[in-house]
Write an enzyme that holds these catalytic residues in place. Structure first.
Site, PDB file in Angstrom:
ATOM      1  N   ASP A 216       0.815  -1.215   0.000  1.00  0.00           N
ATOM      2  CA  ASP A 216       0.000   0.000   0.000  1.00  0.00           C
ATOM      3  C   ASP A 216       0.848   1.264   0.000  1.00  0.00           C
ATOM      4  OD1 ASP A 216       0.837  -0.877   2.587  1.00  0.00           O
ATOM      5  OD2 ASP A 216      -0.490   0.582   3.514  1.00  0.00           O
TER       6      ASP A 216
ATOM      7  N   ARG B 260      10.993   3.744  -4.064  1.00  0.00           N
ATOM      8  CA  ARG B 260      11.402   2.365  -4.383  1.00  0.00           C
ATOM      9  C   ARG B 260      11.824   2.261  -5.848  1.00  0.00           C
ATOM     10  NH1 ARG B 260       8.228  -0.256  -0.328  1.00  0.00           N
ATOM     11  NH2 ARG B 260       8.649   1.139   1.387  1.00  0.00           N
TER      12      ARG B 260
ATOM     13  N   LYS C 108      -6.373  -0.497   6.795  1.00  0.00           N
ATOM     14  CA  LYS C 108      -5.179  -0.233   7.621  1.00  0.00           C
ATOM     15  C   LYS C 108      -5.067   1.256   7.925  1.00  0.00           C
ATOM     16  CE  LYS C 108      -0.536   0.814   6.507  1.00  0.00           C
ATOM     17  NZ  LYS C 108       0.753   0.543   5.866  1.00  0.00           N
TER      18      LYS C 108
ATOM     19  N   GLU D  58      -2.671  -0.226  13.748  1.00  0.00           N
ATOM     20  CA  GLU D  58      -1.205  -0.195  13.626  1.00  0.00           C
ATOM     21  C   GLU D  58      -0.586   0.968  14.395  1.00  0.00           C
ATOM     22  OE1 GLU D  58       0.319  -0.107   9.600  1.00  0.00           O
ATOM     23  OE2 GLU D  58       2.390  -0.029  10.286  1.00  0.00           O
TER      24      GLU D  58
ATOM     25  N   GLU E 158       2.656   1.989  15.112  1.00  0.00           N
ATOM     26  CA  GLU E 158       4.075   1.685  14.855  1.00  0.00           C
ATOM     27  C   GLU E 158       4.959   2.493  15.796  1.00  0.00           C
ATOM     28  OE1 GLU E 158       5.560   1.874  10.821  1.00  0.00           O
ATOM     29  OE2 GLU E 158       7.630   1.575  11.510  1.00  0.00           O
TER      30      GLU E 158
ATOM     31  N   LYS F 148      -1.409  -4.703  14.280  1.00  0.00           N
ATOM     32  CA  LYS F 148      -0.148  -4.703  13.519  1.00  0.00           C
ATOM     33  C   LYS F 148       0.879  -3.873  14.279  1.00  0.00           C
ATOM     34  CE  LYS F 148       1.761  -3.364   9.038  1.00  0.00           C
ATOM     35  NZ  LYS F 148       1.543  -3.473   7.593  1.00  0.00           N
TER      36      LYS F 148
ATOM     37  N   SER G   7       7.549  -4.909   9.396  1.00  0.00           N
ATOM     38  CA  SER G   7       8.982  -5.237   9.426  1.00  0.00           C
ATOM     39  C   SER G   7       9.830  -4.042   9.866  1.00  0.00           C
ATOM     40  CB  SER G   7       9.458  -5.806   8.095  1.00  0.00           C
ATOM     41  OG  SER G   7       9.265  -4.917   7.024  1.00  0.00           O
ATOM     42  N   GLY G   8       9.346  -2.840   9.659  1.00  0.00           N
ATOM     43  CA  GLY G   8       9.905  -1.658  10.321  1.00  0.00           C
ATOM     44  C   GLY G   8      11.332  -1.270   9.996  1.00  0.00           C
TER      45      GLY G   8
ATOM     46  N   SER H 119       2.817  -8.765   8.381  1.00  0.00           N
ATOM     47  CA  SER H 119       2.192  -7.840   7.436  1.00  0.00           C
ATOM     48  C   SER H 119       3.337  -6.966   6.953  1.00  0.00           C
ATOM     49  CB  SER H 119       1.107  -7.030   8.148  1.00  0.00           C
ATOM     50  OG  SER H 119       0.567  -6.068   7.275  1.00  0.00           O
TER      51      SER H 119
ATOM     52  N   ARG I  55       8.448  -3.690   3.304  1.00  0.00           N
ATOM     53  CA  ARG I  55       9.836  -3.744   2.829  1.00  0.00           C
ATOM     54  C   ARG I  55      10.424  -5.159   2.853  1.00  0.00           C
ATOM     55  NH1 ARG I  55      11.556   1.042   6.742  1.00  0.00           N
ATOM     56  NH2 ARG I  55       9.508   0.509   7.573  1.00  0.00           N
TER      57      ARG I  55
ATOM     58  N   TYR J  45       5.002   5.999   5.018  1.00  0.00           N
ATOM     59  CA  TYR J  45       4.499   4.933   4.146  1.00  0.00           C
ATOM     60  C   TYR J  45       3.586   5.465   3.080  1.00  0.00           C
ATOM     61  CZ  TYR J  45       4.391  -0.017   3.340  1.00  0.00           C
ATOM     62  OH  TYR J  45       4.624  -1.263   2.819  1.00  0.00           O
TER      63      TYR J  45
HETATM   64  P1  13P Z   1       7.172  -2.423   6.636  1.00  0.00           P
HETATM   65  O1  13P Z   1       7.012  -3.900   6.783  1.00  0.00           O
HETATM   66  O2  13P Z   1       7.988  -2.010   5.447  1.00  0.00           O
HETATM   67  O3  13P Z   1       7.560  -1.740   7.902  1.00  0.00           O
HETATM   68  O4  13P Z   1       5.735  -1.819   6.272  1.00  0.00           O
HETATM   69  C1  13P Z   1       4.586  -2.397   6.672  1.00  0.00           C
HETATM   70  C2  13P Z   1       3.509  -1.395   6.679  1.00  0.00           C
HETATM   71  O5  13P Z   1       2.444  -1.603   6.132  1.00  0.00           O
HETATM   72  C3  13P Z   1       3.728  -0.118   7.398  1.00  0.00           C
HETATM   73  O6  13P Z   1       2.526   0.550   7.538  1.00  0.00           O
END
Ligand code: 13P
Length: 360
Positions: free
Chosen positions: A28, A37, A144, A186, A188, A228, A270-271, A301, A304, A360
């Site tokens: 997304d 990218r 999300k 999420e 993060e 997430k 994955s962060g 989820s 990267r 993101y």
């Molecule tokens: P990463 O796995 O690259 O951190 O991204 C997942 C994601 O959807 C972040 O919102």
């Protein structure tokens, strides 16, 4: 529409996304982010190239074995595939593989008034119900919303940032559930900083406790929601980096202290971990859960960590190589979601994927 109309459907969608040995492909990236990218592989950020890339993802044969859902950006949800895939809607191609389409619904973060330097709040609540209804009609079944918190010696996260982001996540979750979409919640916690893993764990417990309190106040239906989170790890600049086993133990401890058992699945982002590290940490989390027990499916989820080597191998030219790389990481993470991944048993690119202050 009332949430009650959708309870059974929400629970069924969430259960499908929590299937054993699977996780989500986070594809997304906003138009700006996918542009970064593409820059890295020398490709123009055109609509045709974005269509070609997302078509590549959707037509990777066998992807449905380890990918239960895909998070799309709005453009892709309404986009048709490239000519070589017959021009069918991209969502249909995912659905044909048994992959449930989802949609990023937040509109990005903005600086938080009254917060500390670098703190943000997440936008996109106005008009969200109408957008969610339109996305549902187009085939999306989950959503999300990414709220971002940081840890710093200057006192981040502030109480204001924690409360504001928890409240925003809860309002979003309730709003999309009323339109039939399962919310991915999420919060993060960025890896930026030199803090140690114990600091991350303490902050993450506070954040998750606040999030689930806000979800309760909003009457969010937990059985029809997914979490997430980041894995509990040290800051990217911490001199003492934890082993995957330490990440596994700390992550499981943090989650078991804060996440209700009614939530069907926890699907990690994955962060900025490398592809292989993300798989090894997910595997260690599941190994720890096998020892101590956990009420939720523990999957992935990844954005990267699923797409990096795919993009590197594709480069706009070689679709087969791109798909083989994607499938390899999907298989690796599917196995890790069962605690059965062997280090190095699937190819990866060991580049660090950490980007400071990632958007993101
Ligand atoms: P990463 O796995 O690259 O951190 O991204 C997942 C994601 O959807 C972040 O919102």
């Amino acid at each position: 529409m009332a949430l009650d109309t959708f309870r059974d459907e929400l629970a069924a969608t969430a259960a499908a996304l929590a299937a054993p040995g699977t996780g989500l492909l986070a594809a997304d990236e906003s138009t700006g982010t996918i542009g970064k990218r593409f820059d890295a592989i020398g490709l123009e950020n055109s609509e045709a190239n974005r269509r070609a890339y997302r078509t590549l993802l959707a037509t990777t044969a066998g992807l449905g074995a380890s990918i239960s859902g895909v998070i799309l950006y709005e453009e892709t949800l309404f986009q048709t595939s490239s000519a070589e895939a017959g021009g069918a809607p991209i969502v249909d191609l995912f659905q044909q593989q048994g992959i449930v389409p989802g949609i990023k619904v937040d509109l990005g973060v903005e600086p938080l008034p009254g917060g500390l330097e670098g703190e943000s709040w997440c936008t996109g609540l106005r008009g969200l119900a109408e957008r969610a209804a339109r996305y549902y009609a187009q085939g999306a079944r989950f959503a999300k919303w990414r709220a971002v918190l940081r840890i710093s010696a200057a006192g981040c996260p502030s109480e204001l940032a924690v409360r504001e982001n928890a409240w925003g996540l809860a309002r979003y979750a309730r709003t999309v559930q009323e339109q039939g979409l399962v919310p991915i919640v999420e919060p993060e916690i960025l890896m930026d900083g030199d803090h140690d893993i114990a600091t991350t764990a303490a902050v993450q417990e506070w954040v998750l406790r606040s999030v689930y309190e806000a979800l309760a106040v909003h009457g969010v239906f937990l059985e029809g929601s997914l979490l997430k989170p980041s894995m509990t790890t040290a800051g990217a600049d911490c001199p003492e980096q934890p082993s995957p086993e330490q990440v596994g133990d700390f992550t499981l401890r943090t989650l078991s202290r804060t996440v209700p058992a009614a939530v069907p699945a926890i699907l990690f982002l994955s962060g900025g971990l490398s592809e292989e590290d993300a798989s090894l940490c997910l595997n260690a989390i599941n190994a720890a859960a096998a020892d101590t027990g956990a009420p939720w499916h523990l999957g992935f989820s990844f954005g990267r960590a699923l797409q990096h080597s795919c993009l590197q191998h594709w480069r706009g030219l070689d679709r087969d190589a791109g798909q083989a790389a994607l499938l390899a990481r999907a298989r690796a993470n599917g196995a890790a979601s069962r605690g059965g991944y062997r280090a190095g048993s699937e190819p990866s690119d060991d580049a660090t994927l950490f980007v400071a202050n990632y958007s993101y």
